[in-house]
Design a protein around this motif. Sequence first.
Motif, mmCIF file in Angstrom:
data_model
loop_
_atom_site.group_PDB
_atom_site.id
_atom_site.type_symbol
_atom_site.label_atom_id
_atom_site.label_comp_id
_atom_site.label_asym_id
_atom_site.label_seq_id
_atom_site.Cartn_x
_atom_site.Cartn_y
_atom_site.Cartn_z
ATOM 1 N N GLY A 230 10.638 -27.067 1.177
ATOM 2 C CA GLY A 230 9.751 -26.478 0.190
ATOM 3 C C GLY A 230 10.247 -26.614 -1.234
ATOM 4 N N LYS A 231 11.543 -26.849 -1.410
ATOM 5 C CA LYS A 231 12.083 -27.006 -2.765
ATOM 6 C C LYS A 231 11.513 -28.229 -3.472
ATOM 7 N N VAL A 232 10.891 -29.148 -2.718
ATOM 8 C CA VAL A 232 10.336 -30.348 -3.339
ATOM 9 C C VAL A 232 9.241 -29.999 -4.346
ATOM 10 N N TYR A 233 8.582 -28.845 -4.141
ATOM 11 C CA TYR A 233 7.460 -28.471 -5.009
ATOM 12 C C TYR A 233 7.882 -27.697 -6.260
ATOM 13 N N GLU A 234 9.103 -27.204 -6.304
ATOM 14 C CA GLU A 234 9.517 -26.370 -7.427
ATOM 15 C C GLU A 234 9.424 -27.138 -8.743
ATOM 16 N N ARG A 235 8.850 -26.483 -9.748
ATOM 17 C CA ARG A 235 8.759 -27.001 -11.126
ATOM 18 C C ARG A 235 7.870 -28.255 -11.233
ATOM 19 N N ARG A 250 1.041 -26.353 3.263
ATOM 20 C CA ARG A 250 0.199 -25.632 2.306
ATOM 21 C C ARG A 250 0.863 -24.327 1.888
ATOM 22 N N ARG A 251 1.455 -23.626 2.847
ATOM 23 C CA ARG A 251 2.145 -22.369 2.502
ATOM 24 C C ARG A 251 3.288 -22.624 1.534
ATOM 25 N N LEU A 252 4.008 -23.716 1.722
ATOM 26 C CA LEU A 252 5.110 -24.035 0.818
ATOM 27 C C LEU A 252 4.609 -24.264 -0.604
ATOM 28 N N VAL A 253 3.432 -24.879 -0.738
ATOM 29 C CA VAL A 253 2.839 -25.054 -2.066
ATOM 30 C C VAL A 253 2.497 -23.699 -2.666
ATOM 31 N N GLU A 254 1.893 -22.844 -1.871
ATOM 32 C CA GLU A 254 1.485 -21.521 -2.360
ATOM 33 C C GLU A 254 2.675 -20.686 -2.812
ATOM 34 N N GLU A 255 3.816 -20.886 -2.180
ATOM 35 C CA GLU A 255 5.002 -20.104 -2.510
ATOM 36 C C GLU A 255 5.827 -20.705 -3.637
ATOM 37 N N ALA A 256 5.530 -21.945 -4.034
ATOM 38 C CA ALA A 256 6.366 -22.647 -5.014
ATOM 39 C C ALA A 256 6.124 -22.133 -6.431
ATOM 40 N N ASP A 257 7.181 -22.159 -7.213
ATOM 41 C CA ASP A 257 7.109 -21.813 -8.636
ATOM 42 C C ASP A 257 6.913 -23.111 -9.407
#
Length: 496
Positions: A230-235, A250-257
């Motif tokens: 999930g860290k791939v989506y951060e920033r 999809r959940r990982l996207v929703e949780e990403a900053d």
Amino acid sequence: MSARATRLSTLTHRDADWAGLRVVVTGLGVSGFAAADALLEHGAQVHVVDATTPEPESLLAQRAQILEVLGARLLLGDGVAGSLPVPAEEIDLVVTSPGWPPHQPLLAEAAAAGIPIWGDVELAWRMRPTEGAAPWLLVTGTNGKTTTVQMLASMLRAAGLRAASAGNVGTPVIELVQDPEPYDVIAVELSSFQLHWSHSLAPRAAACLNIAPDHVDWHGSLAEYTRAKGKVYERTEIACVYNEADPVTRRLVEEADVTEGCRAIGFTLGVPDLSMFGLVEDVLADRAFVQDREHQAAELASFADLVGEEATPPPHLVANALAAAALARAHGVPPVAVREGLRAWQPEPHRIAEVAADGGVRWIDDSKATNPHAARASLVAHEHVVWVAGGLLKGADVEELVETAAPRLRAAVLLGRDREQIAAALARHAPDVPVIDVATTDTGAMDLVVRHAASQAQPGDVVLLAPAAASMDMFENYGARGDAFASAVARYLQEE
């Protein structure tokens, strides 16, 4: 903030003050060598630690010699990786190769001492040029990463951009950011290991293709493995690309900053909804990066562009192409370049590669299917399969794989350390399927495997090497395993 942390916080580009930075680099493989070389070039004081004793004239020995000439202090051989090479107060940073897990003693000691640990990808991000740095498009997932990132790079080049793929397989990304001729954009494949050790990446766009149990032994749990992915989506700046068929992505996207304004873009093998990529019959379509996406979609490519007129692409290959197209379009690549990029793309070795066909039987090398999720994608693409499987399962569960594949199996030929686990699952879910156990691990093992597989195959069948496991118990890597299979098939067919 400590003096060490303050110093490291300034290291955000290649023109920062790297001189005198005291760094321990763990691992003398491709990524470790590239990291140590870049640090030495920028004036850092580097210790390189690797538990392997290089054979004379080997590639490892050549790397060691080069780094020593450049000023690195090398500690190689048994026992050196058990602790920090110098007292913790004399170290500013540890840069680790991705294969080293957090519980490795040297890394655990560094973490306990409060020494920051970066991966080679984090170092590369921080060594980009001050101005005009190429944006990164990131790809991760349990399976399909290399194929997707290579498709993406092909699309970018078709758009006239100076682009390359790098990262988990192939060229270390730090080599590309150090290139004197700047790139326009870089497609970066990231493993869960590399993401674990990354802390400040800010990609233009990012995709997680899928999540399935893998590398649980390295991360300690499926939850930690998923968190790393999930860290791939951060920033992320423009687009977070997720798989509509995999709710975890999809959940990982929703949780990403993410950066404000970043969009969630899905891909599906069905008809695309708003802000998605998908299929309209055999056409890949974009309903995300078009002006009137409520009423229109852009035609990107057809199945024929992907695999030619005479074939039908397997579902996972279409999914990879859609994910690559979403990333390319997020970067502004026109539809025509997506099509031309797919036409120019060539499949990588050992990924569903037909190595022979004889007597109505096809022999397929998918040695790159190193986990159950990847093996499943291969198995479900064929109606009748003689399955060659086994190796190092790395803590993965094969129950669901075997249950799904059971109706398609003509027979199974098992080799490698964890073959008994696969055999037990076959006994539960496919009790009528013949199972042949190949216990030998010597160089002749694959010849025996092929002879047994041939004895079970019928016209119209596929003999499929899709091991669902890593290769290092018997082979140097999955490529060597695939080569051994192809060579054994060639020898067997010559004898017939």
